[in-house]
Design a protein around this motif. Structure first.
Motif, PDB file in Angstrom:
ATOM      1  N   ILE A   1       0.650  -0.910   0.179  1.00 38.53           N
ATOM      2  CA  ILE A   1      -0.346  -0.121  -0.076  1.00 38.53           C
ATOM      3  C   ILE A   1       0.955   1.085   0.048  1.00 38.53           C
ATOM      4  N   VAL A   2       1.056   2.336  -0.881  1.00 38.58           N
ATOM      5  CA  VAL A   2       1.903   3.026  -1.836  1.00 38.58           C
ATOM      6  C   VAL A   2       1.081   4.070  -2.341  1.00 38.58           C
ATOM      7  N   GLY A   3       1.898   4.841  -1.989  1.00 32.05           N
ATOM      8  CA  GLY A   3       1.363   6.492  -2.745  1.00 32.05           C
ATOM      9  C   GLY A   3       0.766   7.023  -2.567  1.00 32.05           C
ATOM     10  N   SER A   4      -0.562   7.901  -2.964  1.00 32.47           N
ATOM     11  CA  SER A   4      -1.821   7.959  -2.883  1.00 32.47           C
ATOM     12  C   SER A   4      -2.843   6.962  -1.893  1.00 32.47           C
ATOM     13  N   ARG A   5      -2.165   5.774  -1.990  1.00 32.91           N
ATOM     14  CA  ARG A   5      -3.364   4.906  -1.942  1.00 32.91           C
ATOM     15  C   ARG A   5      -3.445   4.848  -0.498  1.00 32.91           C
ATOM     16  N   ARG A   6      -1.990   4.877   0.037  1.00 31.34           N
ATOM     17  CA  ARG A   6      -1.699   5.256   1.697  1.00 31.34           C
ATOM     18  C   ARG A   6      -1.924   6.196   2.346  1.00 31.34           C
ATOM     19  N   ILE A   7      -2.052   7.205   1.856  1.00 29.49           N
ATOM     20  CA  ILE A   7      -2.381   8.200   2.232  1.00 29.49           C
ATOM     21  C   ILE A   7      -3.686   8.533   2.526  1.00 29.49           C
ATOM     22  N   VAL A   8      -4.520   8.365   1.407  1.00 26.72           N
ATOM     23  CA  VAL A   8      -6.297   8.075   1.637  1.00 26.72           C
ATOM     24  C   VAL A   8      -6.842   6.810   2.410  1.00 26.72           C
ATOM     25  N   ARG A   9      -5.840   5.660   2.403  1.00 22.49           N
ATOM     26  CA  ARG A   9      -6.061   4.677   3.781  1.00 22.49           C
ATOM     27  C   ARG A   9      -5.527   5.269   4.944  1.00 22.49           C
ATOM     28  N   HIS A  10      -4.744   5.893   5.107  1.00 21.82           N
ATOM     29  CA  HIS A  10      -4.619   6.898   6.484  1.00 21.82           C
ATOM     30  C   HIS A  10      -6.057   7.800   7.056  1.00 21.82           C
ATOM     31  N   LEU A  11      -6.601   8.861   5.915  1.00 20.69           N
ATOM     32  CA  LEU A  11      -7.454   9.785   5.717  1.00 20.69           C
ATOM     33  C   LEU A  11      -8.575   9.595   6.211  1.00 20.69           C
ATOM     34  N   TRP A  12      -9.159   8.407   5.091  1.00 17.80           N
ATOM     35  CA  TRP A  12     -10.356   8.720   5.692  1.00 17.80           C
ATOM     36  C   TRP A  12     -10.734   7.490   7.153  1.00 17.80           C
ATOM     37  N   ARG A  13     -10.189   6.468   7.127  1.00 20.58           N
ATOM     38  CA  ARG A  13      -9.734   5.963   8.680  1.00 20.58           C
ATOM     39  C   ARG A  13      -9.739   6.936  10.017  1.00 20.58           C
ATOM     40  N   MET A  14      -9.426   6.987   9.893  1.00 13.74           N
ATOM     41  CA  MET A  14      -9.004   8.298  11.386  1.00 13.74           C
ATOM     42  C   MET A  14     -10.178   9.094  11.285  1.00 13.74           C
ATOM     43  N   VAL A  15     -10.406  10.239   9.777  1.00 15.51           N
ATOM     44  CA  VAL A  15     -11.008  11.888   9.607  1.00 15.51           C
ATOM     45  C   VAL A  15     -12.659  10.363  10.154  1.00 15.51           C
ATOM     46  N   PHE A  16     -13.107   9.531   9.747  1.00 16.99           N
ATOM     47  CA  PHE A  16     -14.593   9.051   9.979  1.00 16.99           C
ATOM     48  C   PHE A  16     -14.368   8.645  11.439  1.00 16.99           C
ATOM     49  N   ALA A  17     -13.099   7.596  11.812  1.00 23.17           N
ATOM     50  CA  ALA A  17     -13.103   7.919  13.864  1.00 23.17           C
ATOM     51  C   ALA A  17     -14.154   9.347  14.120  1.00 23.17           C
ATOM     52  N   LEU A  18     -12.824  10.115  13.876  1.00 24.18           N
ATOM     53  CA  LEU A  18     -13.213  11.753  14.515  1.00 24.18           C
ATOM     54  C   LEU A  18     -14.734  11.990  14.160  1.00 24.18           C
ATOM     55  N   TRP A  19     -15.493  11.670  12.955  1.00 28.95           N
ATOM     56  CA  TRP A  19     -16.877  11.790  12.358  1.00 28.95           C
ATOM     57  C   TRP A  19     -17.383  11.365  13.293  1.00 28.95           C
ATOM     58  N   ILE A  20     -17.387  10.268  13.603  1.00 33.84           N
ATOM     59  CA  ILE A  20     -18.059   9.025  14.733  1.00 33.84           C
ATOM     60  C   ILE A  20     -18.129   9.777  15.476  1.00 33.84           C
ATOM     61  N   ALA A  21     -16.786  10.232  16.660  1.00 34.89           N
ATOM     62  CA  ALA A  21     -16.879  10.847  17.674  1.00 34.89           C
ATOM     63  C   ALA A  21     -17.243  12.406  17.986  1.00 34.89           C
ATOM     64  N   VAL A  22     -17.441  13.102  16.855  1.00 33.88           N
ATOM     65  CA  VAL A  22     -18.293  14.258  16.832  1.00 33.88           C
ATOM     66  C   VAL A  22     -19.442  14.000  16.679  1.00 33.88           C
ATOM     67  N   GLY A  23     -20.051  13.065  16.415  1.00 28.67           N
ATOM     68  CA  GLY A  23     -21.783  12.929  16.080  1.00 28.67           C
ATOM     69  C   GLY A  23     -22.180  12.474  16.918  1.00 28.67           C
ATOM     70  N   SER A  24     -21.564  11.234  17.693  1.00 30.05           N
ATOM     71  CA  SER A  24     -22.565  11.024  19.250  1.00 30.05           C
ATOM     72  C   SER A  24     -22.117  12.217  19.872  1.00 30.05           C
ATOM     73  N   LEU A  25     -21.187  12.722  19.557  1.00 29.91           N
ATOM     74  CA  LEU A  25     -21.279  13.605  21.193  1.00 29.91           C
ATOM     75  C   LEU A  25     -22.527  15.113  20.525  1.00 29.91           C
ATOM     76  N   PHE A  26     -22.249  15.453  19.945  1.00 21.16           N
ATOM     77  CA  PHE A  26     -22.790  16.963  18.652  1.00 21.16           C
ATOM     78  C   PHE A  26     -24.656  16.653  19.150  1.00 21.16           C
ATOM     79  N   LEU A  27     -24.340  15.339  18.307  1.00 17.81           N
ATOM     80  CA  LEU A  27     -25.792  15.276  17.473  1.00 17.81           C
ATOM     81  C   LEU A  27     -26.223  13.701  18.693  1.00 17.81           C
TER      82      LEU A  27
END
Length: 223
Positions: free
Chosen positions: A151-177
């Motif tokens: 897993i290299v290049g942009s695929r590696r960065i996308v894999r990191h991004l969507w998983r980390m930010v989606f976890a934040l999305w869950i946390a923020v939604g759970s609290l504020f909504l």
């Protein structure tokens, strides 16, 4: 014990949301971004691990799945970031197994709810379906990575991004909504105010995914 778990859950979740929101707008790959990312990672683990125990104890089906999912998302996101050479090993294989376990647990709980629903004993929480699907999506993407052998290049960065930010999305939604009652009444009376952080994370996630995935100059960025 329950008080300790609640304290850990609230502290970990609050810290994760705070540093996660800041990290969203920092230069990616910068020292500060990486340091806040570490804090976010460990805070999310504390929040999710305590939530797993409490959810099982209270038999909160959706929270069981989402807590297990958050652990999977932040752990694989963190490993992807530190795995600069993109070499696939035992961790990625174990991650696939873990994701499949979440899917099985989710399906089992869905079937349980549907059985109870037949007797009008249990309302349907469609977020359980959604988070089970996300776990399945993660398992599918893990399978693709294992087949490719790296897993290299942009695929590696996308894999990191969507998983980390989606976890934040869950946390923020759970609290504020999901927990509007913890906020002052003036904020509760304006739903859009509480929804703003959730929408901000959603837009930011889409922005970075599009930017990293579709702009060619990011295909060779080294993080």
């Amino acid at each position: 014990m329950k008080t300790l778990l609640v304290t850990l859950h609230i502290t970990g979740g609050s810290l994760a949301i705070l540093v996660g929101m800041v990290a969203l707008f920092l230069k990616k790959g910068s020292k500060l971004h990486n340091n806040l990312g570490r804090i976010f990672y460990y805070s999310m683990l504390v929040m999710a691990a305590s939530a797993v125990y409490m959810s099982i104890e209270n038999h909160e089906q959706t929270n069981i799945v989402v807590s297990l999912l958050v652990i999977y998302l932040v752990t694989t996101a963190r490993k992807t970031l530190t795995n600069k050479k993109g070499v696939i090993g035992n961790f990625e294989k174990l991650a696939l197994v873990y994701a499949l376990i979440i899917v099985v647990v989710g399906i089992f709980l869905i079937v349980e709810i549907m059985d109870l629903r037949g007797n009008n004993l249990e309302p349907i929480d469609y977020f359980l379906f959604f988070y089970t699907f996300i776990a399945l999506l993660g398992a599918i993407l893990d399978t693709v990575v294992l087949i490719n052998g790296k897993i290299v290049g942009s695929r590696r960065i996308v894999r990191h991004l969507w998983r980390m930010v989606f976890a934040l999305w869950i946390a923020v939604g759970s609290l504020f909504l999901g927990q509007p009652q913890v906020f002052p009444q003036v904020l509760q009376d304006n739903p859009m105010t509480l929804a703003s952080p959730f929408l901000l994370v959603t837009v930011t996630l889409l922005f970075w995914l599009v930017r990293v995935w579709f702009i060619k100059r990011f295909k060779h960025v080294k993080y």
